[in-house]
Design a protein around this motif. Structure first.
Motif, short mmCIF file in Angstrom:
data_model
loop_
_atom_site.label_atom_id
_atom_site.label_comp_id
_atom_site.label_asym_id
_atom_site.label_seq_id
_atom_site.Cartn_x
_atom_site.Cartn_y
_atom_site.Cartn_z
N ASP A 203 35.16 -35.00 54.50
CA ASP A 203 36.59 -34.73 54.64
C ASP A 203 37.43 -35.74 53.85
N GLU A 204 37.01 -37.00 53.86
CA GLU A 204 37.75 -38.00 53.10
C GLU A 204 37.70 -37.73 51.60
N ALA A 205 36.58 -37.20 51.11
CA ALA A 205 36.45 -36.92 49.68
C ALA A 205 37.20 -35.66 49.27
N THR A 206 37.17 -34.62 50.10
CA THR A 206 37.83 -33.35 49.75
C THR A 206 39.32 -33.34 50.08
N ASP A 207 39.82 -34.34 50.76
CA ASP A 207 41.25 -34.39 51.07
C ASP A 207 42.09 -34.49 49.80
N ALA A 208 41.57 -35.16 48.77
CA ALA A 208 42.30 -35.26 47.50
C ALA A 208 42.32 -33.95 46.74
N TRP A 209 41.47 -32.97 47.12
CA TRP A 209 41.45 -31.67 46.47
C TRP A 209 42.30 -30.63 47.19
N GLY A 210 42.91 -30.99 48.31
CA GLY A 210 43.64 -30.01 49.10
C GLY A 210 42.74 -29.14 49.96
N VAL A 211 41.53 -29.62 50.25
CA VAL A 211 40.54 -28.88 51.04
C VAL A 211 40.24 -29.69 52.29
N SER A 212 40.19 -29.01 53.44
CA SER A 212 39.92 -29.67 54.71
C SER A 212 38.58 -29.18 55.27
N VAL A 213 37.82 -30.11 55.86
CA VAL A 213 36.52 -29.80 56.46
C VAL A 213 36.72 -29.65 57.97
N PHE A 214 36.38 -28.48 58.50
CA PHE A 214 36.57 -28.22 59.93
C PHE A 214 35.36 -28.65 60.76
N ALA A 215 34.17 -28.44 60.26
CA ALA A 215 32.98 -28.81 61.02
C ALA A 215 31.80 -28.94 60.08
N THR A 216 30.84 -29.78 60.49
CA THR A 216 29.59 -29.96 59.76
C THR A 216 28.46 -30.02 60.77
N GLU A 217 27.44 -29.20 60.56
CA GLU A 217 26.33 -29.12 61.51
C GLU A 217 25.00 -29.22 60.77
N VAL A 218 24.11 -30.07 61.30
CA VAL A 218 22.73 -30.13 60.81
C VAL A 218 21.96 -29.00 61.48
N SER A 219 21.59 -28.00 60.71
CA SER A 219 21.03 -26.78 61.30
C SER A 219 19.53 -26.87 61.58
#
Length: 314
Positions: A203-219
């Motif tokens: 999320d910290e890396a994609t915030d500069a692109w205008g993209v937000s990360v809602f969730a991340t799961e190790v499947s």
């Protein structure tokens, strides 16, 4: 000279008749071949400039009429309809033109304006399986799922070409670094911590692109067969140990209860007889012909002494 003599020899009265006949012939020819309007303009003296102006005016009028007639047909190339989950990033002459447009009808000028549609819905990215080594030197194969959404369409279009591919590659490298700094037991038992750490870094890396990360799961976490066998053996040994501990704890609790029961029986001598009768009832309930009579332990030395005396007498 001969022509002049011939003309001089023609009578004077015949000349008008010839001219009249020629005029009649020209009138008949003009009646048979009517002149066009252009011929009239050409024959008018001093009208050449006026003819050029009229041609220019006619061409301008025809061009304006053609443009007006093509306006309804050009609407198909000047109008875009955006859905409720879409936005259009508008460029005019290569420069960003204000905030993102939409939803609804969006007007633009052909050959001058350009736009790019952006989907604002949540996208699910499947991170390919990554084979890596954990902190305790165990080879594992881990894959994950990342849920992202575009929050600023203008910033996303200006900063990154393909945000889905870029986020997928970033998630792969982040997954490798996070799993490499964790132990196998932590990866298997404490996945929530791994998921939170992955989400924070991406999320910290994609915030500069205008993209937000809602969730991340190790499947999924895959282990080698040798490690699976070792873990199965360890789990079996752990279950045996727990069984023995539970059995020992049961014996300790049973001995404490038996001790309390012995103290109760010692305080009341008749309770031993009641216990004896209760035991006989349980034995006889199973239709068994064997009856057990309890003998106090104090009688054993007396019985042994009596048997030795009887031997001596013999």
């Amino acid at each position: 000279t001969t022509n002049l003599t011939n003309n001089m020899s023609i009578p004077h009265g015949s000349i008008p008749m010839q001219t009249m006949t020629t005029d009649n012939k020209t009138e008949r020819k003009s009646d048979q071949n009517p002149r066009s309007p252009l011929d009239v303009y050409k024959n008018v003296t001093g009208s050449e400039g006026e003819g050029c102006l009229s041609k220019l005016a006619r061409c301008i009028i025809i061009g304006i009429a053609t443009i007006v007639a093509l306006i309804p047909l050009s609407w198909f190339w000047c109008i875009a309809i955006l859905r409720d989950y879409e936005r259009a990033v508008h460029f005019r002459l290569g420069k960003l033109n204000g905030a993102a447009k939409g939803p609804g009808i969006f007007f633009f000028l052909p050959f001058v304006d350009q736009y790019r549609r952006v989907d604002l819905r949540i996208q699910a990215l499947d991170v390919p399986a990554q084979e890596m080594i954990t902190k305790d030197s165990v080879t594992t194969t881990v894959n994950a799922v990342v849920f992202i959404r575009v929050m600023d369409p203008n910033l996303m279009v200006l900063q990154v070409d393909d945000y889905i591919q870029a986020t997928t590659l970033l998630a792969q490298t982040t997954l490798r670094s996070v799993v490499g700094s964790s132990e196998l037991d932590e990866l298997l038992s404490n996945r929530d911590k791994i998921n939170r750490e992955l989400k924070k870094i991406i999320d910290e890396a994609t915030d500069a692109w205008g993209v937000s990360v809602f969730a991340t799961e190790v499947s999924d976490v895959k282990l080698p067969l040798s490690m699976q066998r070792a873990m199965a053996s360890q789990a079996e040994s752990e279950r045996v140990r727990r069984g023995k501990v539970i059995s020992a704890e049961g014996e300790v609790q049973a001995s404490k209860l038996l001790q309390r029961a012995a103290k109760t029986l010692q305080s009341e001598p008749l309770s031993i007889q009641l216990r004896y009768l209760h035991t006989l009832t349980q034995v006889s309930a199973e239709k068994n012909s064997t009856i057990i009579f309890p003998i106090p332990v104090d009688f054993m030395p007396l019985m042994k002494q009596q048997s030795e005396e009887s031997r001596k007498e013999k």
